[in-house]
Write an enzyme that holds these catalytic residues in place. Structure first.
Site, PDB file in Angstrom:
ATOM      1  N   ARG A 263      -4.710  -2.181  -7.546  1.00  0.00           N
ATOM      2  CA  ARG A 263      -4.892  -3.077  -6.398  1.00  0.00           C
ATOM      3  C   ARG A 263      -6.261  -3.744  -6.344  1.00  0.00           C
ATOM      4  O   ARG A 263      -6.466  -4.649  -5.549  1.00  0.00           O
ATOM      5  CB  ARG A 263      -4.638  -2.302  -5.105  1.00  0.00           C
ATOM      6  CG  ARG A 263      -3.283  -1.619  -5.046  1.00  0.00           C
ATOM      7  CD  ARG A 263      -2.126  -2.600  -5.162  1.00  0.00           C
ATOM      8  NE  ARG A 263      -0.827  -1.925  -5.020  1.00  0.00           N
ATOM      9  CZ  ARG A 263       0.331  -2.537  -5.044  1.00  0.00           C
ATOM     10  NH1 ARG A 263       0.390  -3.857  -5.218  1.00  0.00           N
ATOM     11  NH2 ARG A 263       1.459  -1.869  -4.912  1.00  0.00           N
TER      12      ARG A 263
ATOM     13  N   GLU B 243       1.341   5.987  10.936  1.00  0.00           N
ATOM     14  CA  GLU B 243       1.262   4.575  11.314  1.00  0.00           C
ATOM     15  C   GLU B 243       1.657   4.351  12.771  1.00  0.00           C
ATOM     16  O   GLU B 243       2.503   5.079  13.329  1.00  0.00           O
ATOM     17  CB  GLU B 243       2.205   3.755  10.408  1.00  0.00           C
ATOM     18  CG  GLU B 243       2.028   2.251  10.569  1.00  0.00           C
ATOM     19  CD  GLU B 243       2.979   1.449   9.695  1.00  0.00           C
ATOM     20  OE1 GLU B 243       3.884   2.042   9.071  1.00  0.00           O
ATOM     21  OE2 GLU B 243       2.817   0.219   9.644  1.00  0.00           O
TER      22      GLU B 243
ATOM     23  N   HIS C 289       2.361   3.562  -2.755  1.00  0.00           N
ATOM     24  CA  HIS C 289       1.541   4.592  -3.405  1.00  0.00           C
ATOM     25  C   HIS C 289       1.839   5.932  -2.752  1.00  0.00           C
ATOM     26  O   HIS C 289       1.365   6.239  -1.664  1.00  0.00           O
ATOM     27  CB  HIS C 289       0.062   4.194  -3.345  1.00  0.00           C
ATOM     28  CG  HIS C 289      -0.205   2.959  -4.151  1.00  0.00           C
ATOM     29  ND1 HIS C 289      -0.604   3.022  -5.473  1.00  0.00           N
ATOM     30  CD2 HIS C 289      -0.050   1.652  -3.855  1.00  0.00           C
ATOM     31  CE1 HIS C 289      -0.704   1.786  -5.951  1.00  0.00           C
ATOM     32  NE2 HIS C 289      -0.377   0.931  -4.981  1.00  0.00           N
TER      33      HIS C 289
ATOM     34  N   TRP D  50       0.835  -1.203   0.000  1.00  0.00           N
ATOM     35  CA  TRP D  50       0.000   0.000   0.000  1.00  0.00           C
ATOM     36  C   TRP D  50       0.872   1.256   0.000  1.00  0.00           C
ATOM     37  O   TRP D  50       0.616   2.222  -0.727  1.00  0.00           O
ATOM     38  CB  TRP D  50      -0.869  -0.030   1.269  1.00  0.00           C
ATOM     39  CG  TRP D  50      -2.063   0.835   1.289  1.00  0.00           C
ATOM     40  CD1 TRP D  50      -2.142   2.160   0.963  1.00  0.00           C
ATOM     41  CD2 TRP D  50      -3.379   0.444   1.689  1.00  0.00           C
ATOM     42  NE1 TRP D  50      -3.412   2.624   1.146  1.00  0.00           N
ATOM     43  CE2 TRP D  50      -4.193   1.577   1.589  1.00  0.00           C
ATOM     44  CE3 TRP D  50      -3.946  -0.747   2.141  1.00  0.00           C
ATOM     45  CZ2 TRP D  50      -5.545   1.572   1.929  1.00  0.00           C
ATOM     46  CZ3 TRP D  50      -5.284  -0.760   2.471  1.00  0.00           C
ATOM     47  CH2 TRP D  50      -6.082   0.379   2.353  1.00  0.00           C
TER      48      TRP D  50
ATOM     49  N   ASP E  93      -6.862  11.665  -2.377  1.00  0.00           N
ATOM     50  CA  ASP E  93      -7.973  12.252  -3.136  1.00  0.00           C
ATOM     51  C   ASP E  93      -8.521  11.208  -4.109  1.00  0.00           C
ATOM     52  O   ASP E  93      -7.904  10.160  -4.352  1.00  0.00           O
ATOM     53  CB  ASP E  93      -7.532  13.553  -3.838  1.00  0.00           C
ATOM     54  CG  ASP E  93      -6.440  13.314  -4.851  1.00  0.00           C
ATOM     55  OD1 ASP E  93      -6.664  12.534  -5.796  1.00  0.00           O
ATOM     56  OD2 ASP E  93      -5.341  13.890  -4.710  1.00  0.00           O
ATOM     57  N   LEU E  94      -9.691  11.524  -4.677  1.00  0.00           N
ATOM     58  CA  LEU E  94     -10.399  10.518  -5.478  1.00  0.00           C
ATOM     59  C   LEU E  94      -9.627  10.139  -6.734  1.00  0.00           C
ATOM     60  O   LEU E  94      -9.623   8.971  -7.134  1.00  0.00           O
ATOM     61  CB  LEU E  94     -11.803  11.044  -5.839  1.00  0.00           C
ATOM     62  CG  LEU E  94     -12.701  10.069  -6.577  1.00  0.00           C
ATOM     63  CD1 LEU E  94     -12.925   8.783  -5.793  1.00  0.00           C
ATOM     64  CD2 LEU E  94     -14.056  10.722  -6.896  1.00  0.00           C
TER      65      LEU E  94
HETATM   66  C1  LIG Z   1       0.902  -6.357  -9.380  1.00  0.00           C
HETATM   67  C2  LIG Z   1       2.011  -5.472  -8.875  1.00  0.00           C
HETATM   68  C3  LIG Z   1       3.286  -5.970  -8.714  1.00  0.00           C
HETATM   69  C4  LIG Z   1       4.317  -5.162  -8.238  1.00  0.00           C
HETATM   70  N1  LIG Z   1       5.571  -5.702  -8.087  1.00  0.00           N
HETATM   71  C5  LIG Z   1       6.567  -4.926  -7.617  1.00  0.00           C
HETATM   72  C6  LIG Z   1       7.897  -5.463  -7.413  1.00  0.00           C
HETATM   73  O1  LIG Z   1       8.155  -6.626  -7.684  1.00  0.00           O
HETATM   74  N2  LIG Z   1       8.852  -4.640  -6.911  1.00  0.00           N
HETATM   75  C7  LIG Z   1       8.603  -3.330  -6.622  1.00  0.00           C
HETATM   76  O2  LIG Z   1       9.515  -2.632  -6.179  1.00  0.00           O
HETATM   77  N3  LIG Z   1       7.372  -2.794  -6.797  1.00  0.00           N
HETATM   78  C8  LIG Z   1       6.365  -3.545  -7.279  1.00  0.00           C
HETATM   79  N4  LIG Z   1       5.105  -3.012  -7.421  1.00  0.00           N
HETATM   80  C9  LIG Z   1       4.885  -1.612  -7.038  1.00  0.00           C
HETATM   81  C10 LIG Z   1       4.815  -0.680  -8.284  1.00  0.00           C
HETATM   82  O3  LIG Z   1       6.068  -0.671  -8.961  1.00  0.00           O
HETATM   83  C11 LIG Z   1       4.463   0.757  -7.840  1.00  0.00           C
HETATM   84  O4  LIG Z   1       5.499   1.257  -7.020  1.00  0.00           O
HETATM   85  C12 LIG Z   1       3.188   0.822  -7.044  1.00  0.00           C
HETATM   86  O5  LIG Z   1       2.167   0.058  -7.650  1.00  0.00           O
HETATM   87  C13 LIG Z   1       2.741   2.277  -6.917  1.00  0.00           C
HETATM   88  O6  LIG Z   1       2.300   2.698  -8.178  1.00  0.00           O
HETATM   89  P1  LIG Z   1       2.385   4.213  -8.614  1.00  0.00           P
HETATM   90  O7  LIG Z   1       3.813   4.686  -8.647  1.00  0.00           O
HETATM   91  O8  LIG Z   1       1.598   4.345  -9.897  1.00  0.00           O
HETATM   92  O9  LIG Z   1       1.570   4.944  -7.432  1.00  0.00           O
HETATM   93  P2  LIG Z   1       1.765   6.354  -6.747  1.00  0.00           P
HETATM   94  O10 LIG Z   1       3.060   6.400  -6.031  1.00  0.00           O
HETATM   95  O11 LIG Z   1       0.521   6.598  -5.932  1.00  0.00           O
HETATM   96  O12 LIG Z   1       1.806   7.362  -7.938  1.00  0.00           O
HETATM   97  C14 LIG Z   1       0.625   7.637  -8.715  1.00  0.00           C
HETATM   98  C15 LIG Z   1       1.059   8.258 -10.016  1.00  0.00           C
HETATM   99  O13 LIG Z   1       1.702   9.507  -9.728  1.00  0.00           O
HETATM  100  C16 LIG Z   1       2.802   9.690 -10.609  1.00  0.00           C
HETATM  101  N5  LIG Z   1       4.034   9.755  -9.819  1.00  0.00           N
HETATM  102  C17 LIG Z   1       4.151   9.581  -8.464  1.00  0.00           C
HETATM  103  N6  LIG Z   1       5.417   9.765  -8.093  1.00  0.00           N
HETATM  104  C18 LIG Z   1       6.117  10.031  -9.225  1.00  0.00           C
HETATM  105  C19 LIG Z   1       7.477  10.310  -9.495  1.00  0.00           C
HETATM  106  N7  LIG Z   1       8.409  10.350  -8.544  1.00  0.00           N
HETATM  107  N8  LIG Z   1       7.840  10.541 -10.773  1.00  0.00           N
HETATM  108  C20 LIG Z   1       6.935  10.534 -11.771  1.00  0.00           C
HETATM  109  N9  LIG Z   1       5.611  10.260 -11.587  1.00  0.00           N
HETATM  110  C21 LIG Z   1       5.222  10.022 -10.326  1.00  0.00           C
HETATM  111  C22 LIG Z   1       2.799   8.509 -11.573  1.00  0.00           C
HETATM  112  O14 LIG Z   1       2.023   8.832 -12.697  1.00  0.00           O
HETATM  113  C23 LIG Z   1       2.102   7.437 -10.776  1.00  0.00           C
HETATM  114  O15 LIG Z   1       1.499   6.421 -11.565  1.00  0.00           O
HETATM  115  C24 LIG Z   1       4.068  -3.796  -7.911  1.00  0.00           C
HETATM  116  C25 LIG Z   1       2.779  -3.299  -8.073  1.00  0.00           C
HETATM  117  C26 LIG Z   1       1.755  -4.109  -8.536  1.00  0.00           C
HETATM  118  C27 LIG Z   1       0.360  -3.539  -8.677  1.00  0.00           C
END
Ligand SMILES: Cc1cc2nc3c(=O)[nH]c(=O)nc-3n(C[C@H](O)[C@H](O)[C@H](O)COP(=O)(O)OP(=O)(O)OC[C@H]3O[C@@H](n4cnc5c(N)ncnc54)[C@H](O)[C@@H]3O)c2cc1C
Length: 235
Positions: free
Chosen positions: A196, A97, A90, A87, A185-186
């Protein structure tokens, strides 16, 4: 379960602590108000269900996403540490926590039900395949429970010997329950649910994602429907 709390897994839950706005359906109005500032629309207190719904679907379909950030939610979550680790990847959420340095951790750990164990998937290195449960799964539950209880026994022994909480906790398993508050936020909640509340996500975090969707739907039902349509490819 109360109206704003849903029990999840064996000892977890998710509660909608607060939202902006609070009233059922008012999230949809927040979204269209924010969007309509584009053409300097006059202030409108009430809804226009037909045109509001059309606009919300249009916005989501065309990735005009910032109006969806005008709706916010704060959740209280009780969940195993391994789910919390997924979680907290994200980054668009804000978290507070429980501290295992500050207080002794309660003896609370997640033990999967036999039918949720399955076997290691052959074609998805990260996943499992659910199958008819039988002797092996029932044994696995017992083996896991014994290991978790043994770890907590060691934890309590270390504390009794005066080992600091911040080090004693390192013997505890990933199944140990933790407790956090999280705000989002939404728009970013939909991003979380895309990943997820999906068949590729681990079963345990999906249970929280599904519960969360039930908690937010009454606040912004049209926006949730637009997101669901987008996922089905009907957006
Ligand atoms: C099925 C599954 C398997 C996974 N397996 C692994 C694994 O093996 N190892 C591992 O380390 N992780 C793994 N992850 C985690 C994955 O790599 C992401 O870190 C996690 O899902 C958070 O996604 P996010 O970055 O889109 O979300 P958030 O951090 O909430 O970001 C949301 C969106 O904001 C933007 N954003 C946020 N921060 C930045 C930034 N710094 N630069 C540019 N854009 C940004 C992007 O558009 C991003 O999609 C897995 C995730 C899933 C769902």
């Amino acid at each position: 379960m109360t109206s704003d709390r849903i029990d999840v897994l064996d000892s977890g839950y998710i509660r909608l602590v607060d939202s902006m706005p609070k009233e059922p359906g008012a999230g949809d109005l927040s979204i269209v108000r924010a969007a309509r500032v584009s053409y300097d629309a006059a202030w409108r207190a009430g809804e226009d269900a037909g045109s509001d719904a059309r606009l919300i679907h249009y916005l989501w379909r065309h990735k005009h996403s910032t109006p969806f950030e005008s709706v916010e939610f704060q959740f209280e979550v009780m969940l195993p540490i391994f789910v919390a680790r997924q979680w907290m990847r994200h980054r668009t959420w804000t978290y507070n926590e429980l501290s295992g340095r500050y207080r002794e951790l309660p003896e609370l750990f997640y033990v999967p039900r036999p039918e949720h164990i399955g076997t290691q998937s052959e074609d998805n290195k990260q996943g499992r395949v659910f199958c008819e449960h039988g002797y092996v799964e029932a044994c696995a539950v017992g083996i896991m429970r014994d290991a978790f209880e043994e770890a907590f026994k060691t934890y309590h022994e270390l504390l009794e010997h005066g080992v600091p909480r911040e080090l004693a906790r390192t013997v505890l398993p990933l199944s140990t329950y933790t407790h956090f508050f999280a705000k989002v936020d939404l728009r970013n909640l939909f991003g979380f649910l895309d990943l997820r509340n999906d068949q590729h996500a681990q079963y345990e975090i999906r249970q929280y994602a599904e519960a969360m969707l039930d908690l937010v739907r009454p606040i912004a039902p049209v926006a949730v429907a637009a997101w669901e349509d987008g996922r089905k490819g009907n957006g």
